[in-house]
Design a protein around this motif. Sequence first.
Motif, PDB file in Angstrom:
ATOM      1  N   UNK A  12       0.832  -1.200   0.000  1.00  0.00           N
ATOM      2  CA  UNK A  12       0.000   0.000   0.000  1.00  0.00           C
ATOM      3  C   UNK A  12       0.871   1.256   0.000  1.00  0.00           C
ATOM      4  N   UNK A  13       1.916   1.255   0.794  1.00  0.00           N
ATOM      5  CA  UNK A  13       2.787   2.427   0.906  1.00  0.00           C
ATOM      6  C   UNK A  13       3.429   2.793  -0.426  1.00  0.00           C
ATOM      7  N   UNK A  14       3.625   1.809  -1.288  1.00  0.00           N
ATOM      8  CA  UNK A  14       4.253   2.051  -2.592  1.00  0.00           C
ATOM      9  C   UNK A  14       3.250   2.438  -3.673  1.00  0.00           C
ATOM     10  N   UNK A  15       1.962   2.314  -3.390  1.00  0.00           N
ATOM     11  CA  UNK A  15       0.921   2.626  -4.373  1.00  0.00           C
ATOM     12  C   UNK A  15       0.391   4.028  -4.074  1.00  0.00           C
ATOM     13  N   UNK A  16       0.710   4.969  -4.945  1.00  0.00           N
ATOM     14  CA  UNK A  16       0.434   6.382  -4.679  1.00  0.00           C
ATOM     15  C   UNK A  16      -1.029   6.670  -4.351  1.00  0.00           C
ATOM     16  N   UNK A  17      -1.961   6.163  -5.140  1.00  0.00           N
ATOM     17  CA  UNK A  17      -3.375   6.468  -4.889  1.00  0.00           C
ATOM     18  C   UNK A  17      -3.877   5.833  -3.597  1.00  0.00           C
ATOM     19  N   UNK A  18      -3.480   4.600  -3.354  1.00  0.00           N
ATOM     20  CA  UNK A  18      -3.904   3.928  -2.121  1.00  0.00           C
ATOM     21  C   UNK A  18      -3.321   4.634  -0.907  1.00  0.00           C
ATOM     22  N   UNK A  19      -2.061   5.020  -1.011  1.00  0.00           N
ATOM     23  CA  UNK A  19      -1.410   5.724   0.098  1.00  0.00           C
ATOM     24  C   UNK A  19      -2.119   7.050   0.388  1.00  0.00           C
ATOM     25  N   UNK A  20      -2.429   7.785  -0.659  1.00  0.00           N
ATOM     26  CA  UNK A  20      -3.121   9.069  -0.477  1.00  0.00           C
ATOM     27  C   UNK A  20      -4.486   8.856   0.166  1.00  0.00           C
ATOM     28  N   UNK A  21      -5.213   7.804  -0.260  1.00  0.00           N
ATOM     29  CA  UNK A  21      -6.537   7.536   0.287  1.00  0.00           C
ATOM     30  C   UNK A  21      -6.453   7.203   1.779  1.00  0.00           C
ATOM     31  N   UNK A  22      -5.523   6.316   2.145  1.00  0.00           N
ATOM     32  CA  UNK A  22      -5.418   5.939   3.557  1.00  0.00           C
ATOM     33  C   UNK A  22      -4.972   7.133   4.400  1.00  0.00           C
TER      34      UNK A  22
END
Length: 77
Positions: A12-22
């Motif tokens: 998750x930390x490496x996935x920009x959109x997922x990181x921004x969402x969390x």
Amino acid sequence: MAPIPWGKFPTLAEHQLARRWLQFMANIGRASNTIDAYGRAVEDHLRFCAVEGTDPVLAGADTVAAWIGDMLDRPRQ
């Protein structure tokens, strides 16, 4: 910004959109146990998509259904 233990969610930390969402969820005041549950679920989904060769941003209902089926087939902890 509200702190998130990114080490628990490396995919998750490496996935920009997922990181921004969390991070957004944390910043608007979601409880830490909620952030943990969201983080574990998104981490699991991203890993599933990687194994399936599916871009999680483009994943459709068929991918989500396959992910849910995969979770239901796993041994209970």
